[in-house]
Design a protein around this motif. Sequence first.
Motif, short mmCIF file in Angstrom:
data_model
loop_
_atom_site.label_atom_id
_atom_site.label_comp_id
_atom_site.label_asym_id
_atom_site.label_seq_id
_atom_site.Cartn_x
_atom_site.Cartn_y
_atom_site.Cartn_z
N ARG A 198 2.55 -9.99 1.92
CA ARG A 198 3.79 -9.48 1.28
C ARG A 198 4.05 -8.13 1.46
O ARG A 198 5.41 -7.74 1.79
CB ARG A 198 3.66 -9.84 -0.08
N PHE A 199 3.00 -7.37 1.29
CA PHE A 199 3.09 -6.11 1.72
C PHE A 199 3.58 -5.41 3.08
O PHE A 199 4.67 -4.76 3.34
CB PHE A 199 1.82 -5.29 1.17
N TRP A 200 3.11 -6.12 4.10
CA TRP A 200 3.32 -6.02 5.31
C TRP A 200 4.82 -6.23 5.70
O TRP A 200 5.64 -5.59 6.34
CB TRP A 200 2.44 -6.94 6.58
N LYS A 201 5.33 -7.60 5.01
CA LYS A 201 6.76 -7.87 5.36
C LYS A 201 7.76 -6.90 4.56
O LYS A 201 8.89 -6.59 5.08
CB LYS A 201 7.11 -9.35 4.61
N ASN A 202 7.37 -6.25 3.50
CA ASN A 202 8.09 -5.44 2.72
C ASN A 202 8.36 -4.23 3.51
O ASN A 202 9.28 -3.44 3.86
CB ASN A 202 7.32 -4.95 1.33
N MET A 203 7.10 -3.52 4.05
CA MET A 203 7.27 -2.32 4.76
C MET A 203 8.11 -2.51 6.06
O MET A 203 8.84 -1.57 6.44
CB MET A 203 5.81 -2.12 5.43
N ALA A 204 7.74 -3.86 6.73
CA ALA A 204 8.94 -3.94 8.01
C ALA A 204 10.42 -4.04 7.57
O ALA A 204 11.23 -3.66 8.26
CB ALA A 204 8.46 -5.19 8.56
N GLU A 205 10.61 -4.77 6.36
CA GLU A 205 11.80 -4.79 5.96
C GLU A 205 12.50 -3.51 5.57
O GLU A 205 13.73 -3.10 5.78
CB GLU A 205 12.08 -5.85 4.64
N ALA A 206 11.51 -2.47 5.10
CA ALA A 206 12.25 -1.19 4.37
C ALA A 206 12.38 -0.17 5.73
O ALA A 206 12.98 0.50 5.71
CB ALA A 206 11.10 -0.55 3.53
N SER A 207 11.51 -0.34 6.73
CA SER A 207 11.75 0.47 7.90
C SER A 207 12.83 0.36 8.56
O SER A 207 13.53 1.24 9.14
CB SER A 207 10.37 0.60 8.81
N GLY A 208 13.25 -0.89 8.91
CA GLY A 208 14.33 -1.13 9.76
C GLY A 208 14.32 -0.83 11.18
O GLY A 208 15.26 -0.76 11.93
N MET A 209 13.00 -0.61 11.63
CA MET A 209 12.59 -0.36 12.77
C MET A 209 11.91 -1.37 13.77
O MET A 209 11.12 -1.86 12.90
CB MET A 209 11.95 0.97 12.80
N LEU A 267 10.95 2.28 -3.31
CA LEU A 267 9.49 2.71 -3.41
C LEU A 267 8.38 1.88 -3.19
O LEU A 267 7.65 2.06 -2.30
CB LEU A 267 9.62 3.39 -4.79
N LEU A 268 8.64 0.76 -3.49
CA LEU A 268 7.34 -0.41 -3.64
C LEU A 268 7.33 -1.03 -2.26
O LEU A 268 6.27 -1.71 -1.85
CB LEU A 268 7.58 -1.43 -4.61
N LYS A 269 8.35 -0.58 -1.30
CA LYS A 269 8.21 -1.20 -0.11
C LYS A 269 8.03 -0.18 1.33
O LYS A 269 7.91 -0.46 2.31
CB LYS A 269 9.59 -1.74 0.28
N SER A 270 7.67 1.15 0.63
CA SER A 270 7.51 2.12 1.39
C SER A 270 6.13 2.23 1.83
O SER A 270 5.31 2.01 0.98
CB SER A 270 7.93 3.56 0.78
N SER A 271 5.82 2.76 3.21
CA SER A 271 4.64 2.92 3.35
C SER A 271 4.12 4.36 3.26
O SER A 271 2.95 4.42 3.40
CB SER A 271 4.40 2.64 5.18
N ASP A 272 5.23 5.19 3.22
CA ASP A 272 4.97 6.76 3.04
C ASP A 272 3.84 6.94 1.90
O ASP A 272 3.08 8.06 2.04
CB ASP A 272 6.04 7.38 2.90
N ILE A 273 3.98 6.28 0.79
CA ILE A 273 3.11 6.65 -0.45
C ILE A 273 1.70 6.37 -0.14
O ILE A 273 0.89 6.96 -0.97
CB ILE A 273 3.76 5.61 -1.70
N PHE A 324 6.57 13.46 2.87
CA PHE A 324 6.81 13.15 1.58
C PHE A 324 6.07 14.34 0.79
O PHE A 324 5.70 15.13 1.47
CB PHE A 324 5.62 11.77 1.42
N PRO A 325 5.97 14.51 -0.41
CA PRO A 325 6.56 13.43 -1.39
C PRO A 325 7.75 13.72 -2.12
O PRO A 325 8.30 13.19 -2.96
CB PRO A 325 5.39 13.43 -2.58
N ARG A 326 8.59 14.66 -1.56
CA ARG A 326 10.05 15.32 -2.01
C ARG A 326 10.78 13.85 -2.26
O ARG A 326 11.21 13.74 -3.44
CB ARG A 326 10.50 16.13 -1.29
N LYS A 327 10.92 13.27 -1.12
CA LYS A 327 11.85 12.06 -1.27
C LYS A 327 11.41 10.88 -2.30
O LYS A 327 12.12 10.24 -3.05
CB LYS A 327 12.10 11.39 0.02
N GLU A 328 10.03 10.75 -2.37
CA GLU A 328 9.46 9.88 -3.48
C GLU A 328 9.80 10.24 -4.79
O GLU A 328 9.77 9.39 -5.67
CB GLU A 328 8.22 9.54 -3.06
N MET A 329 9.67 11.65 -5.13
CA MET A 329 10.03 12.17 -6.50
C MET A 329 11.45 11.97 -6.87
O MET A 329 11.95 11.44 -7.85
CB MET A 329 9.61 13.80 -6.43
#
Length: 391
Positions: free
Chosen positions: A179-190, A63-69, A47-52
Amino acid sequence: MAQETVFTPDVKFVRELQKAGADTLKKCYQCATCSVVCPLAPDDKPFPRKEMLMAQWGLKDELLKSSDIWLCHNCNDCSKYCPRGAKPGDVLSILRKAVIQENAFPKFMGKIVGDPNNIWQALLIPVVLFLVILGVTGHLHIPEGPVVFSKFVPVPVIDGVFVPLSLLAVGMFAISMSRFWKNMAEASGMQPKAEFMPSLVETLKEIMTHSKFRKCDENKDRSVSHVLVFYGFIGLGITTAWAVFNLYILHWELPYAIDEHALSIFGGSAVVAWAYKIIFKLFANASAIMLLAGGTLVIMNRLKERSVETTTSSFDWLFAAIVLLVGLTGFLAQVMRVTGFPPVLAYSTYFIHLVLVFYIIVYLPYSKLAHFVYRTAAITYTKMLKRDVEM
């Protein structure tokens, strides 16, 4: 045939980010300088290039499900070196605020506390609550005689307000974090490659030592202010727990008079009783001074950043001001009590202090103080995925 990926830009979200303080994000032209200079960005999807880019496209869900920010410590090295003045550090800060509001439960509390324009509503709630309780219990007046805060706001009243509301806040926060943890898991797909507890312990070690915060080159002084505020809060938390122990276990009330009851607690030794009282007072005041010093440095750093064209959102300013005022009013209330200030000033300062403490504790799931928990969860999850790198 290449697989198609369909994105649905949210123009309204882009405008909300710009209005909240990320008005420079459109200046980014993807040179990747920010990701190169950042000492904390992992090699895998730095980050933060991809977030920009995602912010420019209005990819709200991604963005709102990303752990990277949350891996960003907002040292603003990236903003200092950005050739276009796009201020990626500030954009990520605004995104973190958006995540807190998005996951807030109930949602309207995220809007009230998260929007500095609604500060009057957020503060009016505890003001009215305390005034009503004091009126109902017959304490809505300035007590006569020496200043003793428990005569103005009895300890059972304070406990009756803060204990249930703090437990309620913990419950609301637990829902938000699930909610936040569930969103991170969903976004990572890992699938996680490491266990939760070892990852959490490693994360807490990093946070307690601020090891990664110190990797930032341009704003090393920010880590000092952050450490002071962080450990000032921890110290005052310990002080509160200690005071509860004194009150409910030792049955010794403030201002801790060395009387017959105190002597009975410490085996009849006045020396031990005085030593215990002095150690408690020194610890409490040292914690308050750390919070005051840290809060002052935070504001000084924010002002310095303004001079080098970085933007501090009003959300950040509000939190810095509340932190400083909590420490200041608590310290002043104590000074006024022991130095003979007019009771009306001492009790008024104490009342303001209680209102601000209410803001810090009860509104924790919705304020910037929630960053500690969100960042801890995000870094822990990243470690479980084995994505972070040793710096």
